[in-house]
Design an enzyme around this catalytic site. Structure first.
Site, short mmCIF file in Angstrom:
data_model
loop_
_atom_site.label_atom_id
_atom_site.label_comp_id
_atom_site.label_asym_id
_atom_site.label_seq_id
_atom_site.Cartn_x
_atom_site.Cartn_y
_atom_site.Cartn_z
CB SER A 41 -30.57 2.18 -47.47
OG SER A 41 -30.57 1.46 -48.68
CG ASP A 339 -27.29 -5.55 -45.89
OD1 ASP A 339 -26.97 -5.40 -47.09
OD2 ASP A 339 -27.93 -4.70 -45.26
CG HIS A 342 -27.63 -1.76 -47.72
ND1 HIS A 342 -28.49 -2.59 -47.04
CD2 HIS A 342 -28.38 -0.80 -48.31
CE1 HIS A 342 -29.73 -2.14 -47.19
NE2 HIS A 342 -29.70 -1.06 -47.96
#
Ligand SMILES: *[C@@H]1O[C@H](CO)[C@@H](O)[C@H](O)[C@H]1NC(C)=O
Ligand SMILES: *[C@@H]1O[C@H](CO)[C@@H](O)[C@H](O)[C@H]1NC(C)=O
Ligand SMILES: *[C@@H]1O[C@H](CO)[C@@H](O)[C@H](O)[C@H]1NC(C)=O
Length: 378
Positions: A41, A339, A342
């Site tokens: 991610s 968040d 990340h």
């Protein structure tokens, strides 16, 4: 209103300027065709929106994407990722997410194989240890997708030319391998045994892209795991470093990972002297922000996330960023973590700038004021 003739003049001017812009972009002598990237991610620019396991995940919802794209794009950030900034600095398009493309035309200027939640290691590795990966995508799958793209790109001559003039970014990968382990109650000490396996998986992808003709390969290392708000919230009683507030055993694991990764890269450099095999020090870039946030324009509490829950780290797994009742901070550019898992676009820009600076001239012959300005580096 813009009269049609003026529009034509503007168009002619734009066309006339194109070669100039192109020449400036690849100030390496060789112009890059594009970027091919692998990872999780931290690098996924949209693949997760095309997979059943992840399409309804947080990054498919606002406020993800609010800063730059103004809509969720599948990127796990408020804006651009490190791979986006590097592509912009090289003057090439953001790579097409593999699952969003079909034809050679879609893939000629670069492909992003990274998927949010992906692991370096495959399901067999985890199942034999009683563990379960988050998503059914490992580096083995991403390598298979890469082979599919090679087939699509046509003759061996054509595809070798594209490989030779593209930048390959292999990673970051491995964060999820460790998170899967922790979720299954594997201790940080036990997780140290994963390191050689993960590094072996990175080695095999780097070896494959070199075999396909890659001449420039950038391998990002592990981030400082012990400074992640998610892990800080989970291990409140951990052994914290008094200076940074980060969890020492987790950062020790990340440092062990990076030493092993660099040892492997040294071996590959000896075996492939015709390929530039570069390292991106994500650990150093993020640690700098945590230790001296004000120096880089970030606020004084660098371990608190911008978007999500509550508490010291502004992180709550059951009130994750994007869930009903959560909100983002007013100015994400002051935060390192978006968040809790990340990074913000601002932190990603910092990491991209540090990576380009440390790897010029191999990556970009001159790290000029013009190149820095293109992506807003200090
Ligand atoms: C090779 O590339 C050229 C131009 O990029 C294209 O016209 C040609 O069809 C390609 N050949 C093959 C076999 O893919
Ligand atoms: C991990 O340990 C906790 C507490 O001992 C337990 O409740 C949980 O079921 C365990 N999880 C796994 C996946 O083993
Ligand atoms: C986390 O969020 C849930 C759901 O909103 C809430 O019930 C819980 O109290 C929160 N936990 C903390 C520690 O804030």
């Amino acid at each position: 209103m813009c009269p049609f003739s003026q529009f034509l003049v503007a168009l002619a001017l734009a066309v006339a300027l194109l070669p100039v812009i192109g020449a400036a972009a690849g100030d390496r002598g060789t112009r890059y065709a594009g970027v091919f990237s692998f990872g999780d991610s931290l690098t996924d620019t949209g693949n997760s929106l095309h997979l059943a396991a992840t399409r309804a995940g947080p990054s498919s919802r606002p406020p993800y994407g609010e800063t730059f794209f103004r809509r969720p794009t599948g990127r796990a950030s408020d804006g651009r990722l490190v791979v986006d900034f590097i592509a912009e600095a090289l003057g090439v398009p953001h790579p097409t997410p593999y699952l969003a493309g079909k034809s050679a035309e879609d893939f000629r200027r670069g492909v992003n194989f990274a998927v949010g939640g992906a692991t370096a290691l495959g399901p067999d590795f985890f199942e034999s240890r009683g563990l379960k990966p988050f998503v059914p995508v490992s580096f083995t799958n991403q390598a298979t997708w890469f082979k599919n793209v090679l087939q699509l790109l046509g003759s061996v001559h054509n595809r070798t030319r594209i490989m030779a003039t593209s930048l390959f970014i292999v990673g970051e990968i491995g964060v999820n391998d460790y998170l899967v382990a922790f979720a299954g109650n594997t201790t940080v000490e036990e997780a140290r045994a994963f390191v050689p396996h993960i590094v072996g998986a990175v080695r095999s992808v780097v070896t494959e892209v070199i075999a396909a003709g890659a001449r420039t390969v950038l391998v990002p290392g592990m981030i400082p795991l012990g400074c992640e708000p998610q892990l800080l919230a989970l291990y409140q009683s951990g052994d914290h470093d008094p200076a940074s507030g980060c969890i020492k055993p987790l950062n020790n694991l990340a440092e062990l990972h990076n030493r092993a990764l660099n040892g492997m890269l040294r071996e590959l450099r000896r075996a492939h002297p015709g390929t530039a095999i570069l390292y991106a020090d994500l650990y150093g870039a993020v640690a700098d922000l945590i230790v001296s946030p004000r120096k880089y324009g970030f606020r004084d509490e660098p371990l608190a996330a911008c978007c999500g829950g509550s508490g010291v780290y502004n992180f709550n797994m059951t009130a994750f960023c994007g869930a009903a009742g959560t909100a983002a901070c007013a100015d994400p550019s002051e935060y390192v973590s978006w968040d809790g898992v990340h990074f913000t676009e601002a932190a990603n820009r910092h990491t991209a700038c540090a990576t380009l600076k440390a790897n010029s001239p191999a990556l970009l012959s001159s790290w000029t004021a013009e190149a820095r300005r293109r992506i807003g580096c200090a």
